[in-house]
Design a protein around this motif. Structure first.
Motif, PDB file in Angstrom:
ATOM      1  N   ALA A 152      18.231   3.693  -0.801  1.00  0.00           N
ATOM      2  CA  ALA A 152      17.551   2.584  -0.122  1.00  0.00           C
ATOM      3  C   ALA A 152      16.086   2.880   0.150  1.00  0.00           C
ATOM      4  N   LEU A 153      15.713   4.163   0.199  1.00  0.00           N
ATOM      5  CA  LEU A 153      14.331   4.542   0.500  1.00  0.00           C
ATOM      6  C   LEU A 153      13.427   4.577  -0.726  1.00  0.00           C
ATOM      7  N   LEU A 154      14.026   4.541  -1.918  1.00  0.00           N
ATOM      8  CA  LEU A 154      13.225   4.713  -3.133  1.00  0.00           C
ATOM      9  C   LEU A 154      12.112   3.672  -3.230  1.00  0.00           C
ATOM     10  N   GLY A 155      10.862   4.183  -3.291  1.00  0.00           N
ATOM     11  CA  GLY A 155       9.705   3.302  -3.442  1.00  0.00           C
ATOM     12  C   GLY A 155       9.398   2.452  -2.236  1.00  0.00           C
ATOM     13  N   PHE A 214      -7.269  14.038 -11.974  1.00  0.00           N
ATOM     14  CA  PHE A 214      -5.870  13.991 -12.406  1.00  0.00           C
ATOM     15  C   PHE A 214      -4.996  14.912 -11.554  1.00  0.00           C
ATOM     16  N   HIS A 215      -5.557  16.046 -11.129  1.00  0.00           N
ATOM     17  CA  HIS A 215      -4.812  16.948 -10.258  1.00  0.00           C
ATOM     18  C   HIS A 215      -4.469  16.230  -8.950  1.00  0.00           C
ATOM     19  N   ASN A 216      -5.432  15.492  -8.404  1.00  0.00           N
ATOM     20  CA  ASN A 216      -5.193  14.732  -7.179  1.00  0.00           C
ATOM     21  C   ASN A 216      -4.132  13.664  -7.392  1.00  0.00           C
ATOM     22  N   CYS A 217      -4.187  12.990  -8.551  1.00  0.00           N
ATOM     23  CA  CYS A 217      -3.198  11.949  -8.853  1.00  0.00           C
ATOM     24  C   CYS A 217      -1.796  12.551  -8.944  1.00  0.00           C
ATOM     25  N   ALA A 218      -1.673  13.648  -9.683  1.00  0.00           N
ATOM     26  CA  ALA A 218      -0.366  14.283  -9.853  1.00  0.00           C
ATOM     27  C   ALA A 218       0.196  14.739  -8.519  1.00  0.00           C
ATOM     28  N   ALA A 219      -0.656  15.331  -7.688  1.00  0.00           N
ATOM     29  CA  ALA A 219      -0.209  15.820  -6.385  1.00  0.00           C
ATOM     30  C   ALA A 219       0.314  14.670  -5.521  1.00  0.00           C
ATOM     31  N   ARG A 220      -0.356  13.521  -5.590  1.00  0.00           N
ATOM     32  CA  ARG A 220       0.060  12.387  -4.763  1.00  0.00           C
ATOM     33  C   ARG A 220       1.348  11.753  -5.268  1.00  0.00           C
ATOM     34  N   THR A 275       0.855  -1.183   0.000  1.00  0.00           N
ATOM     35  CA  THR A 275       0.000   0.000   0.000  1.00  0.00           C
ATOM     36  C   THR A 275       0.886   1.225   0.000  1.00  0.00           C
ATOM     37  N   SER A 276       0.892   1.955  -1.098  1.00  0.00           N
ATOM     38  CA  SER A 276       1.746   3.133  -1.223  1.00  0.00           C
ATOM     39  C   SER A 276       1.088   4.159  -2.119  1.00  0.00           C
ATOM     40  N   THR A 277       1.156   5.430  -1.714  1.00  0.00           N
ATOM     41  CA  THR A 277       0.605   6.503  -2.525  1.00  0.00           C
ATOM     42  C   THR A 277       1.291   6.569  -3.883  1.00  0.00           C
ATOM     43  N   GLY A 278       2.530   6.080  -3.942  1.00  0.00           N
ATOM     44  CA  GLY A 278       3.259   6.101  -5.206  1.00  0.00           C
ATOM     45  C   GLY A 278       2.752   5.112  -6.229  1.00  0.00           C
ATOM     46  N   ALA A 279       1.864   4.180  -5.836  1.00  0.00           N
ATOM     47  CA  ALA A 279       1.259   3.206  -6.746  1.00  0.00           C
ATOM     48  C   ALA A 279       2.309   2.535  -7.632  1.00  0.00           C
ATOM     49  N   PHE A 280       2.341   2.848  -8.932  1.00  0.00           N
ATOM     50  CA  PHE A 280       3.292   2.232  -9.848  1.00  0.00           C
ATOM     51  C   PHE A 280       4.731   2.384  -9.345  1.00  0.00           C
ATOM     52  N   TYR A 281       5.043   3.545  -8.801  1.00  0.00           N
ATOM     53  CA  TYR A 281       6.381   3.827  -8.288  1.00  0.00           C
ATOM     54  C   TYR A 281       6.774   2.795  -7.236  1.00  0.00           C
ATOM     55  N   GLY A 282       5.884   2.564  -6.283  1.00  0.00           N
ATOM     56  CA  GLY A 282       6.165   1.592  -5.237  1.00  0.00           C
ATOM     57  C   GLY A 282       6.136   0.168  -5.748  1.00  0.00           C
ATOM     58  N   PHE A 283       5.146  -0.162  -6.567  1.00  0.00           N
ATOM     59  CA  PHE A 283       5.005  -1.521  -7.074  1.00  0.00           C
ATOM     60  C   PHE A 283       6.238  -1.945  -7.878  1.00  0.00           C
ATOM     61  N   PHE A 309      -7.647   4.690 -14.572  1.00  0.00           N
ATOM     62  CA  PHE A 309      -8.369   3.733 -13.734  1.00  0.00           C
ATOM     63  C   PHE A 309      -7.475   3.160 -12.635  1.00  0.00           C
ATOM     64  N   GLU A 310      -6.164   3.083 -12.925  1.00  0.00           N
ATOM     65  CA  GLU A 310      -5.233   2.498 -11.964  1.00  0.00           C
ATOM     66  C   GLU A 310      -4.945   3.422 -10.785  1.00  0.00           C
ATOM     67  N   SER A 311      -5.521   4.620 -10.822  1.00  0.00           N
ATOM     68  CA  SER A 311      -5.288   5.590  -9.744  1.00  0.00           C
ATOM     69  C   SER A 311      -5.873   5.114  -8.417  1.00  0.00           C
ATOM     70  N   THR A 312      -6.662   4.046  -8.431  1.00  0.00           N
ATOM     71  CA  THR A 312      -7.205   3.503  -7.178  1.00  0.00           C
ATOM     72  C   THR A 312      -6.095   3.266  -6.159  1.00  0.00           C
ATOM     73  N   ALA A 313      -4.951   2.750  -6.626  1.00  0.00           N
ATOM     74  CA  ALA A 313      -3.857   2.411  -5.709  1.00  0.00           C
ATOM     75  C   ALA A 313      -3.295   3.629  -4.998  1.00  0.00           C
TER      76      ALA A 313
END
Length: 503
Positions: free
Chosen positions: A490-493, A322-328, A88-96, A230-234
């Protein structure tokens, strides 16, 4: 997890340093679904994409394109949601992707996803401004410059993000409900009246017809384009209740719910006109007649007027999402200190609202600069601002989706072999990843046609190179951190919720 004024301990780090957290338990299942569906903007996807698909893509096979896209995206989502149950990460794709393919691929993908959502907002402001100026002039005779509406939308989006996801959710629920209602009214009325002048036909939903027409590739690309976001759910995992259950469910509901809606509405729009008449209407000087015609015939003229206003609110809802997605995404990159200065700026959350308020303001400024650049250049808000930036962002996000599919394959093989499944964690992500790469090929081969009047634009020609540059910047930055600042590398994602951390 106890959160005091938006700050909580860092997860997955060895020291006692703290990071700012988003407000927990701020949104439930329906809220996450609404936020995701709003990024798809049903009324914008239907009125903006279907006429072009019918006239220049796969003709009456447009609904079949949505059927094909829905199946592919559902398969992609199987792997995506399997990973969401572990991370569970606000970064979604970034974290995954960071967990699946490593930090370097993660940062490159995170920058690409951030870049995509950053340019999506001004793109949607372009189409919002076009709808607003046209509708106001048609229905009241009043003409206002498009940039006035652009400023209005920037202000609304910034305000919504500042006060937190729960406020944005309430606005989006209201806007989304109205646009879905008017489209459904048209579609249901056509169905109740026996399917239009020639009755019902199954040809528009025959999957074979998705691959026919003037340019089947273009039609299929626009179908996939209609789901972007649609993937912004994460991204809302940290702000949702029980994210391990809510995010997977919300993702599949968004994909399948939007898909069924798209297929039905586009099918009834074509049937309501008649197949030959639909192609003629979509190819006319007023392509919106494809929807306005059956709406006026089977619902009433008042519904056409309402639909025009809802095209405005629908694009507003999409831009806000999209503004919310970009901000997160900006916040997710900032709080991990990719650059130390970012941790105490865009990586901060509001003390009271628990929102990524600084990241939201940064996104507003970037959008304003891009919009001003197009305005100064004398470019059209629809043909240039919307189309060019949407193509640019779509290419970036499709590549990230493909990479994420392959990250699922590696993640479960390396980290959770006990959870591996022949379909969920292997076949589905493999098919999804290959299919996403196929859509990227469709986009690259049809960019000129999709851009229409701006087919010769320098920005369009530079689009693949800009996407490559952003990815290369991520790779370079990650490698720099790996050798010069390994503690930051080491902290990335890796910043995830304590009680829902990677497991």
């Amino acid at each position: 997890m106890a959160v005091d004024e938006g700050v909580a301990p860092t997860a997955g780090t060895a020291d006692e340093e703290t990071v700012h957290r988003l407000k927990p338990n701020a949104v439930g299942l329906l809220g996450v679904v609404f936020m995701a569906v709003a990024t798809a903007a049903p009324i914008t996807a239907m009125t903006g994409n279907v006429p072009f698909m019918v006239s220049s893509g796969n003709g009456i096979g447009a609904p079949a394109s949505y059927l094909v896209a829905m199946v592919v995206l559902a398969i992609f989502s199987v792997g995506f949601t399997s990973m969401a149950k572990h991370i569970t990460s606000t970064g979604a794709f970034y974290g995954f992707i960071s967990y699946g393919l490593g930090r370097t691929a993660g940062l490159a993908s995170g920058l690409l996803a951030t870049f995509a959502y950053v340019v999506f907002e001004p793109a949607l402001i372009g189409i919002f401004s076009t709808f607003a100026t046209t509708t106001l002039k048609d229905q009241t005779g009043v003409h206002l410059p498009w940039w006035a509406f652009a400023i209005l939308m920037l202000a609304i989006n910034a305000t919504g993000t500042w006060f937190g996801v729960s406020v944005a959710e309430k606005l989006l629920v209201a806007l989304l409900a109205t646009e879905v209602t008017v489209l459904a009214a048209m579609a249901v009325s056509v169905a109740f009246h026996g399917g239009g002048p020639h009755g019902f036909s199954l040809a528009p939903v025959n999957p074979v017809n998705a691959f026919k027409g003037t340019s089947a590739g273009l039609g299929l690309f626009f179908a996939f384009w209609s789901w972007v976001g649609f993937e912004s759910t994460a991204m809302y995992g940290e702000e949702s209740r029980d994210p391990k259950k809510i995010i997977p469910r919300a993702t599949m509901i968004s994909v399948l719910g939007v898909g069924v809606f798209y297929v039905f509405v586009s099918w009834m729009a074509i049937t309501g006109n008649g197949e030959a008449e639909a192609v003629k209407a979509a190819s006319s000087a007023n392509p919106l007649a494809l929807f306005f015609g059956p709406t006026e015939r089977y619902v009433g003229h008042w519904a056409v007027d309402v639909m025009q206003w809802l095209m405005i609110t629908g694009s507003l809802a999409c831009g806000m999402a999209f503004h919310n997605c970009a901000a997160r995404y900006l916040y997710a990159l900032g709080r991990e200190g990719v650059l130390p200065s970012l941790k105490h700026t865009i990586g901060r959350t509001h003390a009271r609202h628990g929102s990524p308020h600084i990241a939201g303001l940064v996104q507003t400024v970037v959008s304003a600069v891009l919009i001003a650049a197009f305005w100064i250049a004398g470019k059209d808000p629809y043909n240039a601002l919307y189309v060019l930036l949407a193509i640019l962002g779509t290419m970036a996000i499709l590549i990230v989706q493909a990479v994420c599919s392959f990250a699922v394959l590696v993640y479960f093989r390396r980290h959770h072999p006990e959870s591996r499944h022949w379909f969920r964690t292997f076949t589905a992500p493999l098919i999804g990843g290959i299919a996403m790469l196929g859509v990227v090929v469709l986009l690259v081969s049809n960019m000129g046609v999709a851009a229409g009047a701006e087919s010769g634009s320098l920005l369009l020609k530079a689009t693949p190179w800009l996407v490559a540059l952003v990815a290369a910047t991520g790779v370079g930055c990650a490698q720099y951190l790996k050798h010069r600042a390994p503690e930051r590398y080491a902290l990335l994602g890796r910043t995830v919720l304590e009680e829902t951390k990677e497991r």
